[in-house]
Structures are given as structure tokens and as C-alpha cells.
Enzyme design. Structure first.
Site, short mmCIF file in Angstrom:
data_model
loop_
_atom_site.label_atom_id
_atom_site.label_comp_id
_atom_site.label_asym_id
_atom_site.label_seq_id
_atom_site.Cartn_x
_atom_site.Cartn_y
_atom_site.Cartn_z
N TYR A 123 0.82 -1.21 0.00
CA TYR A 123 0.00 0.00 0.00
C TYR A 123 0.86 1.27 0.00
O TYR A 123 0.45 2.29 -0.53
CB TYR A 123 -0.90 0.04 1.25
CG TYR A 123 -2.24 -0.62 1.09
CD1 TYR A 123 -2.35 -1.98 0.83
CD2 TYR A 123 -3.42 0.12 1.22
CE1 TYR A 123 -3.59 -2.59 0.71
CE2 TYR A 123 -4.66 -0.49 1.10
CZ TYR A 123 -4.74 -1.83 0.85
OH TYR A 123 -5.96 -2.42 0.73
N LYS B 238 2.92 -15.15 3.28
CA LYS B 238 3.18 -15.92 2.06
C LYS B 238 4.69 -16.15 2.02
O LYS B 238 5.38 -15.77 1.08
CB LYS B 238 2.66 -15.13 0.84
CG LYS B 238 2.67 -15.87 -0.47
CD LYS B 238 1.60 -16.93 -0.60
CE LYS B 238 1.82 -17.74 -1.88
NZ LYS B 238 0.89 -18.89 -1.99
N ASP C 150 -3.15 -18.12 1.17
CA ASP C 150 -4.09 -18.85 0.31
C ASP C 150 -4.80 -19.95 1.09
O ASP C 150 -6.01 -20.14 0.97
CB ASP C 150 -3.40 -19.39 -0.95
CG ASP C 150 -2.11 -20.13 -0.68
OD1 ASP C 150 -1.60 -20.06 0.47
OD2 ASP C 150 -1.59 -20.79 -1.60
N ASP D 198 -6.64 -6.82 4.17
CA ASP D 198 -7.74 -6.15 3.44
C ASP D 198 -8.64 -7.21 2.81
O ASP D 198 -9.86 -7.18 2.96
CB ASP D 198 -7.14 -5.24 2.36
CG ASP D 198 -8.22 -4.58 1.52
OD1 ASP D 198 -9.18 -4.06 2.11
OD2 ASP D 198 -8.11 -4.59 0.29
N ASP E 161 -12.63 -8.84 4.25
CA ASP E 161 -13.85 -8.80 3.43
C ASP E 161 -14.43 -10.21 3.34
O ASP E 161 -15.64 -10.41 3.46
CB ASP E 161 -13.57 -8.29 2.01
CG ASP E 161 -13.87 -6.80 1.84
OD1 ASP E 161 -13.71 -6.07 2.84
OD2 ASP E 161 -14.24 -6.37 0.74
C1 IPM Z 1 -10.55 -0.95 3.74
C2 IPM Z 1 -10.78 -0.40 2.36
C3 IPM Z 1 -9.60 0.50 1.98
C4 IPM Z 1 -8.34 -0.34 1.99
C5 IPM Z 1 -9.77 1.23 0.64
C6 IPM Z 1 -11.05 2.05 0.60
C7 IPM Z 1 -8.58 2.06 0.30
O1 IPM Z 1 -10.96 -1.43 1.44
O2 IPM Z 1 -10.43 -0.15 4.68
O3 IPM Z 1 -10.52 -2.17 3.88
O4 IPM Z 1 -8.00 -0.98 0.99
O5 IPM Z 1 -7.66 -0.36 3.01
MG MG Z 2 -11.04 -3.35 2.29
#
Ligand code: IPM
Ligand code: MG
Length: 357
Positions: free
Chosen positions: A143, A190, A222, A246, A250
């Protein structure tokens, strides 16, 4: 009785709607416990670009640093998603905020409220008992490394970088948290491919010697992505790098039924920032249907972590639990069995939680 000043940073899309509800909850807690919370507001993301040209105006940063905690909404706007050439993007504001405030640890608790067992697409018997606390490193990795183009723009690169210091400080936070929970930590990397991951594993292995009471396990990212769905209940605390975290969080949000339920805390050197893990969701913005529970649960994390108000925080979480027990649902967590009169919009859902507080 405590005096605190809280900065509300709604950002974009449904961020506006859900933080408004989160703030009402903080207000109610202040009234009930005799605290004095004062509020200010600031811009970030697309709304800040529109107003000032800058996704994180200096004024916002100054206010953030001066506040006791930040309740944050979301950033993003669909107009940038399909425009890879845009020079200024809402997300830059978020990333700069994380770096400038030194928010290196992102805590994402994945906890399934029993009432929502059926809201997940995973079978209830697999989900039962799942309760995972993710520690995502937030200010390093691919990042924040060097990025750019070469070969006349035909080749692009993003450099992933970690220092021992960066891995150790997030590792320590995760080990400490594991100590207060079920004493299990899974470090995800990884290391079979990436040099940053080999350094990561080396540092965590060394740290583990200081925490003999915590059972440590190492997984490749993975494999962990697979195990999260196969057997989520076996994990307690998980620590991982920025990009892996990240993606994995999700994925893990589906364990909790909906992204609309998950709160997060970003902490580090100074002011803590509390926000839903969901995004700006422009597809439902302005319709009053967004789930405010993630923002409410973010407010609960804020009370607990930044203000040390455990009882206040638990009251908020219990109120959410009660509302779900009463059968109330926002659209995203409703299913075929939810009666129409129990499906609430953003404000009405917030009001139910306020009643229980
Ligand atoms: C999160 C989001 C952010 C990230 C984006 C919006 C830049 O997906 O906070 O998880 O990738 O960190
Ligand atoms: Mg995110």
C-alpha cells in the site's frame, strides 16, 4: 464522568447516514452515564475533493490530531473506480490519514450474533462459535511502498516493504490481545514466496518466545482463505499484513452475515479512528436503507478502546443484540422469514438501538 471531544468524519455515500446514527448512540451513552461528549465534524474523501480539491484537507488532519477519537464513515465514489487515470482519488485521503495518524493496527472483530446465523451464506453448523479478531497491519506493505511506471508507462510496479520494527509492533498487539481471549494466534503470510513474508515470520517466531502462554500457528494466506470458510470457529486472533488483511477481512465479513455488521478500530501512536469495514455504497446512498449497526458497533469500540469505557461499550453491544433478538433487521441482514414490518431503514434501526440503551 468524563469529558471527551469526538470528531465525526462521515466521508462519502452512506458514511453520512450511518455516522449520524453512530453519533446519536454516543450522545445517548453520554447522557446516561453523565459524560460530556463534544463533537466537531470534518471532511474527507470525495466530498473533501469537491469542497477543497484535497481528499484530506489539512484542517481535517489538524482536527483529527486534536480530538480524543474519530468516528469515521467511508470514502469512495464510483466515478473514480473506472477511471484509472484520475490523479486525485478519495482513497488517498484515507491512506494519508492512516499514515499521518500512525494508525498501524487495524482491529476487525468478526463476531456472529446468534440471531444472524441464517443471514450468512455459510451453513449454520459450520459458523457456530465463530469469533475471530483480525489484526491487519495498516501503514506498510504494498500500500505504501514506491509505485510507478516504467518502459514508457507500459510496465507498472508497487513495492511491498516491511521493517522488523513494523512487524514487531503489530505482532505484539496481536499477542497481547490473544492473551485476553482464547490464547491462540494465527500469523498469516506468504513466506513460501515473498521476502517481506519471510521477515514477517522471522519476527513473529522470535516474539512468540516472549508469549509461551499463547499457542501460535502459521498459515499461508491462500490456505487461510480456504480455512476461513471451511472451519471459521477454529480461529481466535489472526495477524497479517496490510494487503492480505484487506482481502481476508472482506471474506471473513461473510461469517458475520453482512459487511453492514462489522466495525473496526484503527489504533497506533495517537488518536484512534473507528469505522465500519463497509464502503461508501453509492448504490444505496440517500435511500435510508443502509445498515447503521456497523457504525454503532464502531462507536462501541471507540468507547472501549479510546476511552476505556467498558460498561458503556458493552451496553451498546447488548442493545444491538437485543434489537436483533426482537427480530428487527435492515435489508442486508433480512431473509425470507423476516416479516415486512420488522425490516427497518437506517434511522428506525438506530432508534430501536437507542431505546434499548
Ligand atoms: C478498507 C478499504 C480500503 C483499503 C480502501 C477504501 C482504500 O478497502 O479499509 O478495507 O484498501 O484499506
Ligand atoms: Mg477493504
Amino acid at each position: 464522568m468524563a469529558k471527551k471531544n469526538i470528531l465525526i468524519v462521515p466521508g462519502d455515500g452512506i458514511g453520512q447516514e450511518v455516522t449520524a446514527v453512530g453519533k446519536l448512540v454516543l450522545d445517548k451513552i453520554a447522557a446516561k452515564f453523565g459524560h460530556e461528549f463534544t463533537y466537531d465534524e470534518a471532511l474527507i474523501g470525495h466530498v473533501a475533493i469537491e469542497a477543497t480539491g484535497n481528499p484530506l484537507p489539512d484542517e481535517t488532519l489538524v482536527k483529527m490530531k486534536a480530538s480524543d477519537a474519530v468516528l469515521f464513515g467511508a470514502v469512495g465514489h464510483p466515478k473514480y473506480d473506472n477511471d484509472p487515470t484520475a490523479k486525485v482519488r478519495p482513497e488517498q485521503g484515507l491512506l494519508k490519514m492512516r499514515k499521518e495518524l500512525g494508525l498501524y493496527a487495524n482491529l476487525r472483530p468478526i463476531k456472529l450474533f446468534d440471531e444472524l446465523l441464517s443471514a450468512s451464506s455459510i451453513k449454520p453448523e459450520i459458523l457456530k462459535g465463530a469469533d475471530i479478531l483480525f489484526f491487519r497491519e495498516l501503514t506498510g506493505d504494498i500500500y505504501f511502498g514506491e509505485k510507478g511506471r516504467k518502459n514508457n508507462g507500459d510496465t507498472a510496479f508497487d513495492v511491498a516493504e516491511y521493517s522488523r520494527f513494523e512487524v514487531e509492533r503489530i505482532g505484539r498487539k496481536a499477542f497481547e490481545a490473544a492473551r485476553t481471549r482464547r490464547k491462540k494466534l494465527c500469523s498469516v503470510d506468504k513466506a513460501n514466496v515473498l521476502e517481506t513474508s519471510r521477515l514477517w515470520r522471522e519476527v513473529i517466531q522470535k516474539l512468540a518466545l516472549e508469549y509461551p502462554d499463547v499457542e501460535i500457528e502459521y498459515q499461508f494466506v491462500d490456505a487461510l482463505a480456504m480455512m476461513l470458510i471451511k472451519n471459521p470457529a477454529r480461529f481466535d486472533v489472526v495477524v497479517t499484513a496490510n494487503l492480505f488483511g484487506d482481502i481476508l477481512t472482506d471474506e471473513a465479513s461473510q461469517i458475520a452475515g453482512s459487511m453492514g455488521m462489522l466495525a473496526s478500530a484503527s489504533i497506533g501512536d495517537g488518536t484512534g479512528v473507528y469505522e465500519p469495514i463497509h464502503g461508501s455504497a453509492h448504490d444505496i446512498t440517500g435511500k435510508g436503507v443502509a445498515n447503521p449497526l456497523a457504525s454503532i458497533l464502531s462507536a462501541a469500540l471507540l468507547l472501549d478502546i479510546s476511552f476505556g469505557m467498558k460498561a458503556e461499550s458493552e451496553l451498546v453491544i447488548n442493545a444491538v443484540d437485543q434489537v436483533l433478538k426482537e427480530g428487527y433487521r435492515t435489508r442486508d441482514i433480512a431473509d425470507a422469514t423476516t416479516p415486512a414490518d420488522k425490516i427497518l431503514g437506517t434511522e428506525a434501526m438506530g432508534n430501536e438501538v437507542l431505546k434499548f440503551i
